[in-house]
Design a protein around this motif. Structure first.
Motif, PDB file in Angstrom:
ATOM      1  N   ALA A  32      48.964  37.905  24.873  1.00 34.44           N
ATOM      2  CA  ALA A  32      49.699  37.825  26.192  1.00 34.44           C
ATOM      3  C   ALA A  32      50.896  36.984  26.112  1.00 34.44           C
ATOM      4  CB  ALA A  32      48.910  37.618  27.278  1.00 34.44           C
ATOM      5  N   VAL A  33      50.658  35.740  25.246  1.00 31.70           N
ATOM      6  CA  VAL A  33      51.647  34.927  25.025  1.00 31.70           C
ATOM      7  C   VAL A  33      52.609  35.590  23.956  1.00 31.70           C
ATOM      8  CG1 VAL A  33      52.269  32.779  23.793  1.00 31.70           C
ATOM      9  CG2 VAL A  33      50.373  32.781  25.212  1.00 31.70           C
ATOM     10  N   ARG A  34      52.220  36.454  23.315  1.00 29.38           N
ATOM     11  CA  ARG A  34      53.207  36.853  22.132  1.00 29.38           C
ATOM     12  C   ARG A  34      54.142  37.963  22.910  1.00 29.38           C
ATOM     13  NH1 ARG A  34      52.127  36.826  17.324  1.00 29.38           N
ATOM     14  NH2 ARG A  34      49.823  37.312  17.650  1.00 29.38           N
ATOM     15  N   GLN A  35      53.443  38.745  23.863  1.00 30.31           N
ATOM     16  CA  GLN A  35      54.312  39.691  24.505  1.00 30.31           C
ATOM     17  C   GLN A  35      55.284  38.862  25.389  1.00 30.31           C
ATOM     18  OE1 GLN A  35      51.483  42.209  26.614  1.00 30.31           O
ATOM     19  NE2 GLN A  35      50.840  43.169  24.774  1.00 30.31           N
ATOM     20  N   ALA A  36      54.903  37.941  26.215  1.00 29.62           N
ATOM     21  CA  ALA A  36      55.803  37.323  27.138  1.00 29.62           C
ATOM     22  C   ALA A  36      57.117  36.497  26.182  1.00 29.62           C
ATOM     23  CB  ALA A  36      55.156  36.015  27.804  1.00 29.62           C
ATOM     24  N   VAL A  37      56.633  35.893  24.998  1.00 26.07           N
ATOM     25  CA  VAL A  37      57.958  35.437  24.460  1.00 26.07           C
ATOM     26  C   VAL A  37      58.656  36.540  23.842  1.00 26.07           C
ATOM     27  CG1 VAL A  37      58.413  34.038  22.381  1.00 26.07           C
ATOM     28  CG2 VAL A  37      56.448  33.243  23.897  1.00 26.07           C
ATOM     29  N   SER A  38      58.080  37.430  23.264  1.00 20.91           N
ATOM     30  CA  SER A  38      59.032  38.765  22.846  1.00 20.91           C
ATOM     31  C   SER A  38      59.907  39.207  23.534  1.00 20.91           C
ATOM     32  CB  SER A  38      58.032  39.643  22.002  1.00 20.91           C
ATOM     33  OG  SER A  38      57.152  39.240  21.090  1.00 20.91           O
ATOM     34  N   ALA A  39      59.402  39.392  24.904  1.00 16.53           N
ATOM     35  CA  ALA A  39      60.083  39.984  26.203  1.00 16.53           C
ATOM     36  C   ALA A  39      61.289  39.221  26.459  1.00 16.53           C
ATOM     37  CB  ALA A  39      59.246  40.299  27.439  1.00 16.53           C
ATOM     38  N   THR A  40      61.336  38.036  25.981  1.00 17.70           N
ATOM     39  CA  THR A  40      62.982  37.274  26.290  1.00 17.70           C
ATOM     40  C   THR A  40      63.987  37.622  25.184  1.00 17.70           C
ATOM     41  OG1 THR A  40      62.072  35.420  24.723  1.00 17.70           O
ATOM     42  CG2 THR A  40      61.448  35.252  27.241  1.00 17.70           C
ATOM     43  N   GLY A  41      63.651  38.399  24.295  1.00 14.08           N
ATOM     44  CA  GLY A  41      64.565  38.849  23.191  1.00 14.08           C
ATOM     45  C   GLY A  41      64.649  38.032  22.110  1.00 14.08           C
ATOM     46  N   LEU A  42      63.460  37.102  21.806  1.00 12.76           N
ATOM     47  CA  LEU A  42      63.615  36.372  20.629  1.00 12.76           C
ATOM     48  C   LEU A  42      62.777  37.224  19.394  1.00 12.76           C
ATOM     49  CD1 LEU A  42      62.024  33.093  22.065  1.00 12.76           C
ATOM     50  CD2 LEU A  42      64.296  33.349  21.102  1.00 12.76           C
ATOM     51  N   LEU A  43      63.377  36.760  18.287  1.00 17.20           N
ATOM     52  CA  LEU A  43      63.039  37.609  17.037  1.00 17.20           C
ATOM     53  C   LEU A  43      61.942  36.799  16.196  1.00 17.20           C
ATOM     54  CD1 LEU A  43      66.714  38.423  15.891  1.00 17.20           C
ATOM     55  CD2 LEU A  43      65.181  39.568  17.283  1.00 17.20           C
ATOM     56  N   ASP A  44      61.441  37.385  15.221  1.00 15.68           N
ATOM     57  CA  ASP A  44      60.422  36.798  14.510  1.00 15.68           C
ATOM     58  C   ASP A  44      59.236  35.854  15.042  1.00 15.68           C
ATOM     59  OD1 ASP A  44      61.859  37.917  12.193  1.00 15.68           O
ATOM     60  OD2 ASP A  44      63.302  36.243  12.236  1.00 15.68           O
ATOM     61  N   VAL A  45      58.770  36.452  16.132  1.00 15.69           N
ATOM     62  CA  VAL A  45      57.922  35.818  17.204  1.00 15.69           C
ATOM     63  C   VAL A  45      56.705  35.403  16.583  1.00 15.69           C
ATOM     64  CG1 VAL A  45      56.676  35.607  19.535  1.00 15.69           C
ATOM     65  CG2 VAL A  45      59.011  36.308  19.285  1.00 15.69           C
ATOM     66  N   VAL A  46      56.243  34.313  16.552  1.00 11.90           N
ATOM     67  CA  VAL A  46      54.855  33.841  16.016  1.00 11.90           C
ATOM     68  C   VAL A  46      54.147  33.156  16.986  1.00 11.90           C
ATOM     69  CG1 VAL A  46      53.736  32.356  14.341  1.00 11.90           C
ATOM     70  CG2 VAL A  46      55.870  33.414  13.635  1.00 11.90           C
ATOM     71  N   VAL A  47      52.921  33.684  17.247  1.00  6.96           N
ATOM     72  CA  VAL A  47      51.911  32.772  18.111  1.00  6.96           C
ATOM     73  C   VAL A  47      50.628  32.668  17.359  1.00  6.96           C
ATOM     74  CG1 VAL A  47      50.638  33.270  20.436  1.00  6.96           C
ATOM     75  CG2 VAL A  47      52.872  33.959  20.241  1.00  6.96           C
ATOM     76  N   ARG A  48      49.888  31.378  17.513  1.00  2.00           N
ATOM     77  CA  ARG A  48      48.898  31.249  16.763  1.00  2.00           C
ATOM     78  C   ARG A  48      48.160  29.827  17.268  1.00  2.00           C
ATOM     79  NH1 ARG A  48      50.023  27.131  13.467  1.00  2.00           N
ATOM     80  NH2 ARG A  48      51.949  26.877  12.597  1.00  2.00           N
ATOM     81  N   PRO A  49      47.041  29.794  17.025  1.00  2.00           N
ATOM     82  CA  PRO A  49      46.389  28.298  17.272  1.00  2.00           C
ATOM     83  C   PRO A  49      46.848  27.342  16.460  1.00  2.00           C
ATOM     84  CG  PRO A  49      44.627  30.154  16.896  1.00  2.00           C
ATOM     85  CD  PRO A  49      46.039  30.604  16.405  1.00  2.00           C
ATOM     86  N   PRO A  50      46.977  26.047  16.910  1.00  4.35           N
ATOM     87  CA  PRO A  50      47.343  25.007  15.712  1.00  4.35           C
ATOM     88  C   PRO A  50      46.573  24.908  14.596  1.00  4.35           C
ATOM     89  CG  PRO A  50      46.911  24.388  18.015  1.00  4.35           C
ATOM     90  CD  PRO A  50      46.369  25.536  18.169  1.00  4.35           C
ATOM     91  N   GLY A  51      47.432  24.452  13.652  1.00  7.75           N
ATOM     92  CA  GLY A  51      46.538  24.107  12.350  1.00  7.75           C
ATOM     93  C   GLY A  51      46.626  22.549  12.064  1.00  7.75           C
ATOM     94  N   ARG A  52      46.210  22.329  10.801  1.00  9.73           N
ATOM     95  CA  ARG A  52      45.903  20.843  10.430  1.00  9.73           C
ATOM     96  C   ARG A  52      47.368  20.432  10.271  1.00  9.73           C
ATOM     97  NH1 ARG A  52      46.086  19.848   5.224  1.00  9.73           N
ATOM     98  NH2 ARG A  52      45.969  21.281   3.775  1.00  9.73           N
ATOM     99  N   LEU A  53      48.236  21.253   9.786  1.00  9.99           N
ATOM    100  CA  LEU A  53      49.866  20.851   9.625  1.00  9.99           C
ATOM    101  C   LEU A  53      50.741  20.594  10.827  1.00  9.99           C
ATOM    102  CD1 LEU A  53      50.316  22.454   5.924  1.00  9.99           C
ATOM    103  CD2 LEU A  53      49.714  20.214   6.746  1.00  9.99           C
ATOM    104  N   ASP A  54      50.127  20.949  12.024  1.00  4.58           N
ATOM    105  CA  ASP A  54      51.099  21.325  13.113  1.00  4.58           C
ATOM    106  C   ASP A  54      51.070  19.876  13.739  1.00  4.58           C
ATOM    107  OD1 ASP A  54      51.991  24.036  13.024  1.00  4.58           O
ATOM    108  OD2 ASP A  54      49.804  24.440  13.252  1.00  4.58           O
TER     109      ASP A  54
END
Length: 128
Positions: A61-83
């Motif tokens: 759902a977050v991926r669709q919402a962000v992609s719908a704004t026209g942004l490219l190369d959209v990434v959605v994921r849980p935080p990792g240890r380096l974030d």
């Protein structure tokens, strides 16, 4: 300087170098206005998820919402240890063509920022 002070200084320099891959450069002023407009649109879209105290939004759902704004190369994921930032919820990022729009989504908190790509080349560090 004593040997202990030299070792401590070297340790701090190495620690800073290990984190350098997450550093962002200075955003070109010409790209700032467009990136801010995209960030505002992303923020409006994502705020619909958290209104009314709903559960945390799902990744797709977050991926669709962000992609719908026209942004490219959209990434959605849980935080990792380096974030950087919160350790729960979801992280997102997208590319305007000149800047990154990135942030985090949690049940009661949405953060949206703009900036350049990080030193390793993406809008978010690789997940680890």
């Amino acid at each position: 300087m004593t040997d202990e002070q030299l070792r401590q200084e070297e340790f701090l320099r190495q620690q800073a170098a290990n984190k350098a891959f997450r550093q962002r450069g200075n955003l070109d002023p010409e790209a700032t206005a467009g990136a801010q407009a995209c960030a505002a649109e992303v923020s409006r879209s994502l705020n619909l998820f958290t209104s009314g105290g709903q559960d945390e939004p799902e990744e797709e759902a977050v991926r669709q919402a962000v992609s719908a704004t026209g942004l490219l190369d959209v990434v959605v994921r849980p935080p990792g240890r380096l974030d950087l930032g919160p350790g729960d919820g979801l992280l997102f990022a997208g590319w305007t063509g000149r800047a990154c729009v990135f942030g985090s989504v949690r049940q009661d908190d949405i953060r949206v920022e703009i900036g350049t790509r990080i030193a390793d080349g993406g809008c978010l560090p690789a997940p680890a």
